[in-house]
Design an enzyme around this catalytic site. Structure first.
Site, PDB file in Angstrom:
ATOM      1  N   GLU A 216       0.858  -1.182   0.000  1.00 49.54           N
ATOM      2  CA  GLU A 216       0.000   0.000   0.000  1.00 49.54           C
ATOM      3  C   GLU A 216       0.896   1.235   0.000  1.00 49.54           C
ATOM      4  OE1 GLU A 216      -2.832   0.034   3.146  1.00 49.54           O
ATOM      5  OE2 GLU A 216      -3.425  -2.046   2.814  1.00 49.54           O
TER       6      GLU A 216
ATOM      7  N   ASP B  12      -5.396   8.632  10.200  1.00 52.54           N
ATOM      8  CA  ASP B  12      -4.036   8.208  10.519  1.00 52.54           C
ATOM      9  C   ASP B  12      -3.560   8.782  11.843  1.00 52.54           C
ATOM     10  OD1 ASP B  12      -3.583   6.718   8.121  1.00 52.54           O
ATOM     11  OD2 ASP B  12      -3.497   8.623   7.046  1.00 52.54           O
TER      12      ASP B  12
END
Length: 258
Positions: A47, A58
């Site tokens: 990824e 995140d």
């Protein structure tokens, strides 16, 4: 066949390992080398993060990596250029992970066309509303044979999970918790019950578990209840420390054995 589908079709009983890193970090021109190193070292899927100024899903590690990448000068156009330079050398699935704003700014049709052109097999867009996926994104992605990977969390109800399973292809990204990304030392009973609950649903799509995997215990918990594991923050931290993908992998494999 799309490389993502091919990977899961041919895995047998083997647990898969996917790693995440942010394009343009630690160095602007390190992205291609990191991809080729991970492939050489046996990583099954990669990824590649598209850096964004407001990565809401995140934790601090990946936020810092995105900030550094943006300061280095990374952009989506530059990332596509870097991917094009190694397209003929990459045999494993590449998945771009990024937020909707940069993709819309680039142009949705142009984005998916460029993914196809540069060897990208799938995309993950954490802030993509499912209705927009069905109405706008999926038809475009399907035209270019790109898989759009959707996320589920412990709070996602069964009806929603089955709806996602019905309308997606590739794999389902099982987020281990509703929190942001970040390494964890263990998965508690509630998380493991969530893993087992989803496993028992017998979904048509394979599942990969991510968020928090950083050691042997969390890795084994994930792979016991899914096709494999996705590691992001732990690898990003190690890559930032060493600025060398081989060294970061050595340290990661060591951590996963303990």
């Amino acid at each position: 066949m799309n490389k993502i589908n091919l990977l899961f079709a041919n895995r047998g009983n083997r647990s898969l390992l996917s790693l995440y890193f942010c394009a343009g970090c630690p160095e602007l021109d390190s992205t291609a080398d990191t991809i080729l190193t991970l492939q050489r070292r046996g990583i099954d899927m990669i990824e590649v993060g598209i850096p964004f100024s407001d990565p809401m899903a995140d934790g601090v590690v990946i936020q810092d990596a995105a900030t550094k990448a943006l300061r280095n000068g990374m952009s989506l156009r530059l990332l596509f250029s870097q991917l094009a330079s190694i397209q003929d050398k990459v045999t494993i699935p590449l998945v771009l992970m990024g937020y909707l704003n940069p993709i819309m700014h680039y142009g949705i049709e142009d984005f998916f066309a460029k993914c196809k052109e540069t060897g990208v097999s799938g995309v993950i867009i954490p802030d993509l509303p499912f209705k927009d996926y069905l109405d706008t994104i999926k038809p475009c992605a399907d035209r270019h044979d790109i898989r759009v990977i959707m996320l589920i969390t412990p709070e996602t109800d069964e009806e929603r999970i089955r709806f996602i399973d019905e309308h997606t292809d590739g794999f389902i990204y099982m987020v281990s918790s509703a929190a942001t990304t970040g390494a964890q030392q263990s998965f508690d009973d509630a998380k493991q019950a969530y893993f087992r609950r989803i496993n028992a649903m017998n979904l048509k799509n394979p599942r990969m578990i991510g968020f928090g995997i950083s050691n042997k215990q969390t890795l084994e918990s994930a792979t016991a209840n899914a096709a494999g594991a996705i590691i992001g923050s732990k690898f990003v931290s190690l890559l930032s420390e060493s600025a060398n993908a081989d060294e970061a992998l050595d340290k990661l494999f060591s951590a996963l054995s303990k």
